[in-house]
Each structure stands twice: as structure tokens, then as C-alpha cells.
Design an enzyme around this catalytic site. Structure first.
Site, short mmCIF file in Angstrom:
data_model
loop_
_atom_site.label_atom_id
_atom_site.label_comp_id
_atom_site.label_asym_id
_atom_site.label_seq_id
_atom_site.Cartn_x
_atom_site.Cartn_y
_atom_site.Cartn_z
N GLU A 1 -5.29 -5.23 10.76
CA GLU A 1 -4.48 -4.55 10.93
C GLU A 1 -4.22 -3.48 11.86
O GLU A 1 -5.69 -2.51 12.02
CB GLU A 1 -4.32 -3.57 9.85
CG GLU A 1 -4.11 -3.37 7.93
CD GLU A 1 -3.72 -2.64 7.30
OE1 GLU A 1 -2.71 -3.22 7.04
OE2 GLU A 1 -3.90 -1.61 6.80
N LYS B 1 -0.62 4.92 -0.31
CA LYS B 1 -0.77 5.43 0.01
C LYS B 1 -0.22 7.03 -0.83
O LYS B 1 -0.19 6.59 -1.94
CB LYS B 1 -0.31 5.37 1.42
CG LYS B 1 -0.58 4.03 2.36
CD LYS B 1 -0.13 4.57 4.28
CE LYS B 1 0.70 3.36 4.89
NZ LYS B 1 0.04 3.73 6.17
N ASN C 1 0.85 -1.08 0.22
CA ASN C 1 -0.02 -0.18 -0.19
C ASN C 1 1.38 0.58 -0.08
O ASN C 1 1.65 1.15 1.04
CB ASN C 1 -1.03 0.14 1.26
CG ASN C 1 -1.58 0.93 1.47
OD1 ASN C 1 -2.29 2.27 0.06
ND2 ASN C 1 -2.27 1.55 2.42
N HIS D 1 -9.13 0.80 4.69
CA HIS D 1 -8.31 1.12 5.28
C HIS D 1 -8.36 2.08 7.03
O HIS D 1 -9.20 3.27 6.48
CB HIS D 1 -7.45 1.44 4.53
CG HIS D 1 -5.98 1.69 4.95
ND1 HIS D 1 -5.29 2.72 5.91
CD2 HIS D 1 -4.80 1.11 5.03
CE1 HIS D 1 -4.44 2.67 6.51
NE2 HIS D 1 -3.92 1.17 5.43
N GLU E 1 -6.78 4.75 8.37
CA GLU E 1 -7.09 6.41 7.95
C GLU E 1 -8.35 6.19 6.81
O GLU E 1 -8.05 7.49 7.05
CB GLU E 1 -5.50 6.61 6.68
CG GLU E 1 -3.84 6.16 7.72
CD GLU E 1 -3.03 5.58 6.88
OE1 GLU E 1 -2.82 5.71 5.54
OE2 GLU E 1 -1.91 4.64 7.22
N GLY F 1 2.36 2.07 11.00
CA GLY F 1 2.95 3.46 10.66
C GLY F 1 4.15 3.25 12.16
O GLY F 1 4.63 4.47 12.08
N SER G 1 3.08 -2.63 10.54
CA SER G 1 4.97 -2.64 10.56
C SER G 1 5.34 -3.88 10.02
O SER G 1 5.95 -4.41 10.95
CB SER G 1 4.62 -1.90 12.26
OG SER G 1 5.21 -1.01 12.55
C1 PEP Z 1 -0.77 -0.11 6.09
O1 PEP Z 1 -0.83 0.98 5.85
O2 PEP Z 1 -1.46 -0.94 5.47
C2 PEP Z 1 0.32 -0.64 6.30
C3 PEP Z 1 0.30 -1.77 6.92
O3 PEP Z 1 1.18 0.97 7.07
P1 PEP Z 1 2.79 0.34 7.52
O4 PEP Z 1 3.36 -1.19 6.69
O5 PEP Z 1 3.77 1.12 6.92
O6 PEP Z 1 2.60 -0.17 9.71
#
Ligand code: PEP
Length: 254
Positions: A167, A12, A10, A95, A97, A173, A213
Site C-alpha cells: 500500500e 477503518k 478495511n 497499516h 495509518e 485515501g 485508491s
Molecule cells: C486502506 O486504507 O488500506 C486503503 C487502501 O484505503 P483507500 O482504498 O481508501 O485508499
């Protein structure tokens, strides 16, 4: 049943069209055909150049969001058939976000999912609890509500085009991933819920990615869990080496 591992990057709101094409070229030199399904999800404006750069490769193209209507007076929005028309394979929906920054709730995610499944596109549907919800022991209450909400009215035939992505919001992040045991626990619960809502074969076939992460250092352990069928990778998917090493970690678990 063996579920094919599925890793999606992803991106973003990172990468212009030219930068996306460059990253795809870098990825292509590092990734060979393998048993792992691999996708990237660049921003809307980079989809076409990423698609051109992907030509002839086994990498799939996903978008990060879409609207639930096919067309109309929705300034600034993009419809699922438009993504289908530029050769996207699927769309990421719900997601965290989008849920927290753009007020998407379970009902909206469900409307979007129905719209996506009205096309030939696939969907990755994200679910996950916040830190305060986990600390209040409400993880399963939240995640099960999100899964039920997203899948409301979705048939078992349509289910094969859906991947769920667990997630935990506190892991996105932050550099603080869920432990393999924490991920496995929730993934097994999600699979149990799919069994309850649909059937045992549907639950066995459902792929559930972990996101939050994921890095080269933790990928193999997370992906080695029996109910972790892949990863949705944010930050580490923006570096070709890291993304390739995560996929190498997935291959170790096959
Ligand atoms: C994501 O945005 O779906 C995500 C898992 O981000 P990160 O891997 O940076 O934690």
C-alpha cells in the site's frame, strides 16, 4: 501456480454495530460464491454484529489491529486470542495509518504478527512507501526493510497464513492509485524477496494484495497484473455496490 485472489475491505473507523450489520446485508445481496476470497474488517465494536450478519456466508471477518500480548494491563487494547474467540478469521497489521499516527515500527509489527500466528488467525501485513520516499527513489529500500522486519523469525510453515499488502502511502485515501505497472514492479520485487528469504514455492504461494485508491474503475487492471493477488480496499469498501464491482473486477482476472 494459481493464487486465489483475495479482496479485503478495511472499514477503518467507520460503522457502528447496527450500520455494519446493514452493510453486510447489502453486500450479501450483491455477492455470490466465487473463486475470490472476500473479507471485511469492521471496527472492533462492530465485529460481533458483523459476524452475526455474515452467518452462513463465505465472507470472512478480519480485525484491523491487535496487541502483541495475550492479556494483561494494557488499557484500551485487544488481544489476538480475544479476536479468535469471536470468530475472526484474521487481523490487518502494520497499516500505514497505524505506522504514522500510532508510531508502529517494524519491530512492533513483527511482535504483533508473532502473536497473531500463535493463534489460528491469519494476518494481512501492510507495507508501503511515502511520497517523499518514492520521490527520493527509496521505495524498495523502505518496502524491503518493512518486509524483512515483519517476517523476522517467521517460519515457512507460518507463511501460509500471511498475506502481504503493498500500500503506497501516497495512494491511500487520495484517489491517486499506483499505476498497474508501478504496482506490478514492487509486487514482483516483494515476491523475489520472499523467494530469497524462504524458497521458490513459498514465494509462488505468497499472496500480495495491492491497496491504495482501488475503485471499480481500476480494479480489473490492477488485479490483472501477474503479481497482484488481490486488493485491500478502504473507502470503496464502505459502499456495497462499489465493493461488489471491485470483486466483479477480480473475477474477470481469474
Ligand atoms: C486502506 O486504507 O488500506 C486503503 C487502501 O484505503 P483507500 O482504498 O481508501 O485508499
Amino acid at each position: 501456480m494459481t493464487r486465489r485472489k483475495f479482496i479485503c475491505g478495511n472499514w477503518k473507523m467507520f460503522k457502528t454495530g447496527a450500520e455494519a450489520a446493514q452493510l453486510v446485508r447489502e453486500l450479501r445481496t450483491r455477492l455470490s460464491e466465487s473463486g475470490v476470497q472476500i473479507a471485511i474488517a469492521p471496527p472492533f465494536t462492530a465485529l460481533e454484529s458483523a459476524h452475526a450478519a455474515l452467518a452462513g456466508s463465505h465472507l470472512q471477518l478480519y480485525a484491523q489491529n491487535c496487541h502483541f500480548e495475550k492479556q494483561g494491563a494494557f488499557t484500551g487494547e485487544i488481544a489476538a486470542p480475544m479476536l479468535e474467540a469471536i470468530s475472526c478469521h484474521g487481523v490487518i497489521l502494520g497499516h500505514s495509518e497505524r505506522r504514522t499516527l500510532f508510531a508502529e515500527d517494524d519491530a512492533l509489527v513483527n511482535k504483533k504478527l508473532r502473536a497473531v500466528l500463535d493463534t489460528r488467525l491469519a494476518a494481512i501485513v501492510c507495507i508501503g512507501e511515502t511520497l517523499s520516499e518514492r520521490e527520493a527513489n527509496r521505495t524498495w529500500e523502505v518496502v524491503s526493510r518493512q518486509v524483512r522486519g515483519a517476517l523476522s523469525g517467521i517460519s515457512s510453515e507460518q507463511l501460509s497464513r500471511i498475506t502481504l499488502a503493498y500500500e503506497p502511502v501516497w495512494a491511500i485515501g487520495t484517489g491517486r492509485n499506483a499505476t498497474a505497472a508501478q504496482a506490478q514492479e514492487v509486487h514482483a520485487q516483494i515476491r523475489g524477496l520472499v523467494r530469497e528469504l524462504y524458497s521458490a514455492p513459498a514465494a509462488d504461494a505468497m499472496r500480495i494484495q495491492y491497496g491504495g485508491s482501488v475503485k471499480p474503475e481500476n480494479a480489473a487492471e490492477l488485479l490483472g497484473q501477474p503479481d497482484v493477488d488481490g486488493a485491500l480496499v478502504g473507502g470503496a469498501s464502505l459502499k456495497a455496490d462499489d465493493f461488489a464491482r471491485i470483486i466483479a473486477g477480480a473475477k474477470l482476472t481469474i
